[in-house]
Write a protein that holds these residues in place. Structure first.
Motif, mmCIF file in Angstrom:
data_model
loop_
_atom_site.group_PDB
_atom_site.id
_atom_site.type_symbol
_atom_site.label_atom_id
_atom_site.label_comp_id
_atom_site.label_asym_id
_atom_site.label_seq_id
_atom_site.Cartn_x
_atom_site.Cartn_y
_atom_site.Cartn_z
ATOM 1 N N ALA A 1 26.931 -18.687 25.762
ATOM 2 C CA ALA A 1 28.084 -18.223 25.369
ATOM 3 C C ALA A 1 28.689 -19.383 24.223
ATOM 4 O O ALA A 1 29.655 -18.790 23.507
ATOM 5 N N ARG A 2 28.614 -20.342 24.563
ATOM 6 C CA ARG A 2 29.474 -21.184 23.775
ATOM 7 C C ARG A 2 28.356 -21.774 22.207
ATOM 8 O O ARG A 2 29.055 -21.556 21.512
ATOM 9 N N SER A 3 27.659 -20.967 22.224
ATOM 10 C CA SER A 3 27.003 -20.927 20.725
ATOM 11 C C SER A 3 27.365 -19.604 20.380
ATOM 12 O O SER A 3 27.287 -19.962 18.903
ATOM 13 N N ALA A 4 27.571 -18.176 20.769
ATOM 14 C CA ALA A 4 28.230 -17.324 20.582
ATOM 15 C C ALA A 4 29.455 -17.483 20.357
ATOM 16 O O ALA A 4 30.043 -16.411 19.367
ATOM 17 N N GLY A 5 30.746 -18.407 20.581
ATOM 18 C CA GLY A 5 31.883 -18.591 20.448
ATOM 19 C C GLY A 5 32.410 -17.767 21.408
ATOM 20 O O GLY A 5 33.635 -17.404 20.756
ATOM 21 N N LYS A 6 31.912 -17.652 22.645
ATOM 22 C CA LYS A 6 32.211 -16.563 23.844
ATOM 23 C C LYS A 6 33.273 -17.634 25.044
ATOM 24 O O LYS A 6 33.677 -17.040 25.797
ATOM 25 N N PHE A 7 32.670 -18.567 24.308
ATOM 26 C CA PHE A 7 32.861 -20.378 25.849
ATOM 27 C C PHE A 7 33.585 -20.961 24.760
ATOM 28 O O PHE A 7 33.101 -21.343 23.873
ATOM 29 N N THR A 8 35.025 -20.916 24.781
ATOM 30 C CA THR A 8 35.646 -22.208 23.469
ATOM 31 C C THR A 8 36.138 -23.168 24.157
ATOM 32 O O THR A 8 36.132 -22.745 25.041
ATOM 33 N N LEU A 9 36.649 -24.142 22.884
ATOM 34 C CA LEU A 9 37.315 -25.270 23.306
ATOM 35 C C LEU A 9 38.624 -24.214 24.459
ATOM 36 O O LEU A 9 38.893 -25.584 25.278
ATOM 37 N N VAL A 10 39.048 -24.208 24.271
ATOM 38 C CA VAL A 10 40.202 -23.180 25.419
ATOM 39 C C VAL A 10 39.653 -23.292 26.331
ATOM 40 O O VAL A 10 39.855 -23.424 27.651
ATOM 41 N N HIS A 11 38.271 -22.201 26.930
ATOM 42 C CA HIS A 11 37.882 -22.063 28.055
ATOM 43 C C HIS A 11 37.823 -23.724 28.544
ATOM 44 O O HIS A 11 37.675 -24.078 29.935
ATOM 45 N N ASP A 12 37.316 -24.417 27.665
ATOM 46 C CA ASP A 12 36.217 -26.075 28.342
ATOM 47 C C ASP A 12 38.066 -27.206 28.613
ATOM 48 O O ASP A 12 37.768 -27.101 30.003
ATOM 49 N N ALA A 13 39.127 -26.784 27.843
ATOM 50 C CA ALA A 13 40.219 -27.621 28.513
ATOM 51 C C ALA A 13 40.137 -27.087 29.757
ATOM 52 O O ALA A 13 41.347 -27.949 30.626
ATOM 53 N N TRP A 14 40.591 -25.645 29.416
ATOM 54 C CA TRP A 14 41.120 -25.036 31.454
ATOM 55 C C TRP A 14 40.383 -24.949 32.489
ATOM 56 O O TRP A 14 40.724 -25.411 33.540
ATOM 57 N N TRP A 15 38.754 -25.602 31.975
ATOM 58 C CA TRP A 15 38.076 -25.740 33.164
ATOM 59 C C TRP A 15 38.221 -27.010 33.977
ATOM 60 O O TRP A 15 38.008 -27.960 35.026
ATOM 61 N N GLU A 16 38.453 -28.276 32.538
ATOM 62 C CA GLU A 16 38.984 -29.650 32.632
ATOM 63 C C GLU A 16 39.878 -29.997 33.246
ATOM 64 O O GLU A 16 39.970 -30.787 34.888
ATOM 65 N N ALA A 17 40.962 -28.658 33.229
ATOM 66 C CA ALA A 17 42.473 -29.096 33.597
ATOM 67 C C ALA A 17 42.117 -28.346 35.369
ATOM 68 O O ALA A 17 42.919 -29.563 36.634
ATOM 69 N N ALA A 18 41.420 -27.161 35.876
ATOM 70 C CA ALA A 18 40.814 -27.140 36.913
ATOM 71 C C ALA A 18 39.992 -27.855 37.915
ATOM 72 O O ALA A 18 40.501 -28.066 38.856
ATOM 73 N N LYS A 19 39.748 -29.043 37.303
ATOM 74 C CA LYS A 19 38.631 -30.173 38.104
ATOM 75 C C LYS A 19 39.279 -31.053 38.464
ATOM 76 O O LYS A 19 38.825 -31.443 39.287
ATOM 77 N N ALA A 20 40.538 -31.206 36.655
ATOM 78 C CA ALA A 20 41.444 -32.295 37.305
ATOM 79 C C ALA A 20 42.180 -32.002 38.611
ATOM 80 O O ALA A 20 42.293 -32.905 39.738
ATOM 81 N N ALA A 21 42.528 -30.484 38.568
ATOM 82 C CA ALA A 21 43.872 -30.392 39.965
ATOM 83 C C ALA A 21 43.062 -29.791 41.169
ATOM 84 O O ALA A 21 43.458 -30.261 42.329
ATOM 85 N N HIS A 22 41.432 -29.390 41.219
ATOM 86 C CA HIS A 22 41.024 -29.093 42.589
ATOM 87 C C HIS A 22 39.904 -30.098 42.549
ATOM 88 O O HIS A 22 38.715 -29.599 43.578
#
Length: 113
Positions: A82-103
Motif C-alpha cells: 500500500a505504501r509503494s502504491a501511494g495508498k498509505f501516505t505520509l498523512v496516514h503515517d502521521a495520523w498513526w504516530e499521533a494515535a500511538k502517542a495518544a493511546h
C-alpha cells in the motif's frame, strides 16, 4: 483460498477479504485484471500480475484481522505494498504516530485500522 486470505492463480497470489477464508471463490483472469467472485457477487478486482511468483495484496482485505492483532500491522506485506502504491501516505503515517502517542502502540494502531 488459503488461511492467509489469498488465492493462487497460475503462479501468482492475490488477496481476498478475510471474511472469505474457507470459502470457495471463482476467479476470472482477463488480459489486464483478475476478478474474484463469491457466488455471483464480485468481491475484488486486482490488476493482473505478469511476472511469475508475485503477490498482489490489498491492505483493506486484512484490516478485519489486523484489528484483532494490531502488532502484525507494522510488518504486514499488504502495508508495504500500500505504501509503494501511494495508498498509505505520509498523512496516514502521521495520523498513526499521533494515535500511538495518544493511546499507546496497540490501541493507537487499532484506532488507525
Amino acid at each position: 483460498m488459503d488461511r492467509f486470505s489469498q488465492i493462487s492463480v497460475r503462479t501468482n497470489r492475490y488477496s481476498v477479504p478475510v471474511r472469505l477464508i474457507g470459502r470457495t471463490v471463482r476467479a476470472m483472469l482477463h488480459a489486464s485484471e483478475l476478478v474474484v467472485y463469491d457466488g455471483q457477487q464480485e468481491v475484488v478486482r486486482h490488476e493482473r500480475l505478469i511476472a511469475k511468483g508475485q503477490a498482489r495484496l490489498d491492505l483493506d482485505h486484512y484490516l478485519e484481522a489486523l484489528v484483532r492483532k494490531p502488532g502484525a500491522f507494522p510488518g504486514a506485506t499488504a502495508l508495504e505494498q500500500a505504501r509503494s502504491a501511494g495508498k498509505f501516505t505520509l498523512v496516514h503515517d502521521a495520523w498513526w504516530e499521533a494515535a500511538k502517542a495518544a493511546h499507546g502502540e496497540r490501541d493507537g494502531t487499532r484506532a488507525l485500522i
